[in-house]
Design an enzyme around this catalytic site. Structure first.
Site: not given
Length: 540
Positions: A276, A212
């Site tokens: 990401e 993330d």
């Protein structure tokens, strides 16, 4: 007709699985509920594994299932080594790994290293006093001379990214909610602890991670103000009012990414690291790392962010291919849990064309759950809003609930997702667009996805072959995928009106999104219906 981009090396059959594979993202709250509480869970995923095998999926990426107060629905983690009871137990997770691996499906977890929950034991200790040993696990600064926040860094969810801790008299930094304090990745002890988290899950058989907000991990050491964004307008998210050149994407982040990669490499060469990263292409590709020792797949969101125009998308593809480091492997995404679904952005007719694009471009494709049945973003009544972004910046259209609604399995109660009241409302068209209705329809979106996945799996030209642009006019995007032995033409009409493509030779139609006769021979001109994509085998 001519190729306009350089050939890309064709790789051998010894390539890692993820170069040939198709990844499927599951937002676990919304995939399948097994116990009637209205929230999807691990046992629900186990129950649907055979569907994923039937679809042709190679790996599943599961959004966070760790112990969390759920301020941001699992992206605020209070214990990185526990499963949240909403989703099940560690035993359930171990059974998921075993059941998936038995079916040939790999499991990727969502790793959230940038921030923890403010209820994590580390943060509870850190905020207990300025001299606590855990204090430097997080980012603390004194107030500005006027008593306000230390600088102008903005939270992604609106407002200052600094929160005053009254007990200790300092501000802590949170790139997202104040309940999500950022970890201090300049602290070697934080790195050791977080790498041990990776090992904990790798030891349980996890096949990789999606990291993330990878580009956020390191911040400017001097905490300088971000410059104002001269192009910011009121219809943009509030945090875009400044250019985040100091609050993320610092050069030192690449050392962190290479260290994460080294942890995965301890477990063999087939563990996958995805990052990401919402950055321009030139900065995105740096995350492959020096000598490709960074992320295997820095997520490429060009198709999520692109204007749906053939020439614009063609430029995006060619620029991305040209920017890749030598040996770097591309990847493509149409939708995810943070962005509107492809069918809502371009309409269901064009979503079929987009599916063909996703599954025929060079690189690893990731499918967001429900896109394969044409799910749309669902309307969310104000009283049902869950997303903290929407609650903090209401009525601006930034909320992410619409693309996170429950999977539509059949036309029974709650579309087969749950016997209880779903945590988010289901889409109004659930009775028509669901797995059961589309599974038996050879012309459905689901059937199209399954055929494309199967054909891609069987043909090296599509999963490992070269990419070359083909000159096309108006709304048509066309390209070749080829090896020494096979060549395929992909022609995509991104508009509603019929179009004609001059083909680079005789070809035979293999798949059409609009049902054009398979096996039809095309000599020089390929006539495309509006909103039609065609995959054809070159014969000359």
């Amino acid at each position: 007709m001519k190729g306009t981009s350089p050939d890309v090396e064709v790789h051998s059959s010894q390539e890692p699985w993820w170069r040939r594979g198709v990844i499927y993202q599951i937002y676990p709250r919304s995939f399948q509920d097994s116990n009637g509480d209205g929230i999807g869970d691990i046992r629900g995923i186990i129950d649907r594994l055979d569907y994923l095998v039937w679809l042709g999926i190679d790996a599943v990426w599961i959004s966070p299932i760790f112990f969390s107060p759920m301020a941001d629905f699992g992206y605020d983690i209070a214990d990185y080594r526990k499963i949240d009871p909403l989703f099940g137990t560690l035993t359930d997770f171990d059974q998921l790994i075993e059941a998936a691996h038995r079916r040939g499906i790999r499991i990727l977890l969502d790793y959230v290293p940038n921030h923890s929950s403010d209820r994590h034991q580390w943060f509870l200790e850190a905020r207990s006093s300025r001299d606590n040993p855990r204090r430097d696990f997080y980012i603390w600064r004194d107030a500005a001379p006027d008593g306000g926040p230390p600088n102008n860094w903005q939270s992604e969810f609106g407002g200052s990214a600094w929160e005053l801790d009254a007990a200790t008299g300092q501000y802590y930094y949170h790139a997202f909610l104040k309940e999500q304090p950022d970890l201090n990745w300049r602290n070697p002890e934080v790195r050791r602890e977080m790498y041990d988290v990776l090992r904990f899950w790798l030891d349980r058989g996890v096949d990789g991670f999606r990291v993330d907000v990878m580009w956020h991990l390191i911040k400017d050491a001097e905490f300088r103000d971000n410059p104002q964004n001269p192009d910011w307008t009121e219809d943009m998210p509030p945090h875009k009012s400044v250019l985040s050149i100091y609050s993320c994407d610092q050069e030192e982040v690449h050392d962190v990414v290479s260290e994460m990669r080294a942890v995965l490499d301890e477990y063999g060469g087939d563990r996958l690291l995805i990052g990401e990263i919402y950055l321009p292409i030139a900065r995105l590709v740096a995350y492959y790392g020096r000598d490709l020792r960074g992320a295997h797949l820095p997520f490429n969101f060009r198709l999520i962010e692109a204007q749906w125009d053939a020439r614009h998308i063609e430029r995006q593809i060619v620029e991305y291919e040209a920017a890749l480091p030598e040996g770097g492997w591309p990847n493509w995404v149409l939708s995810n849990h943070d962005k509107p679904r492809i069918a809502s952005r371009v309409g269901r007719d064009q979503a079929r064309v987009a599916a063909m694009m996703l599954l025929t471009l060079r690189g690893t494709p990731t499918i967001y759950y429900g896109d394969e049945i044409g799910m749309n973003d669902a309307p969310i009544p104000p009283e049902r809003v869950q997303d903290p972004f929407e609650l903090r910046v209401p009525g601006r259209g930034f909320g992410r609930d619409p693309q996170r609604t429950p999977m539509q399995w059949d036309n029974t109660v709650n579309a087969g997702f749950s016997t209880g009241s779903p945590w988010l409302p289901l889409a109004p068209d659930k009775d028509s667009f669901n797995v059961e209705a589309e599974r038996s329809d050879p012309h459905s979106m689901l059937s199209l996805y399954r055929r494309l996945i199967a054909f891609r799996r069987e043909n090296d030209a599509l999963n490992l072959g070269r990419y070359a642009s083909v000159e096309a006019d108006s709304c048509v995007l066309a390209y070749l995928r080829e090896t020494e032995n096979d060549r395929y033409l992909i022609a995509l009409n991104l508009g509603p009106e019929p179009a004609v493509l001059e083909t680079p030779g005789q070809c035979r139609i293999v798949i059409s999104t609009e049902g054009k006769a398979e096996g039809e021979i095309v000599e020089e001109k390929l006539h495309l219906q509006g909103n039609e994509g065609v995959l054809a085998e070159m014969m000359s």
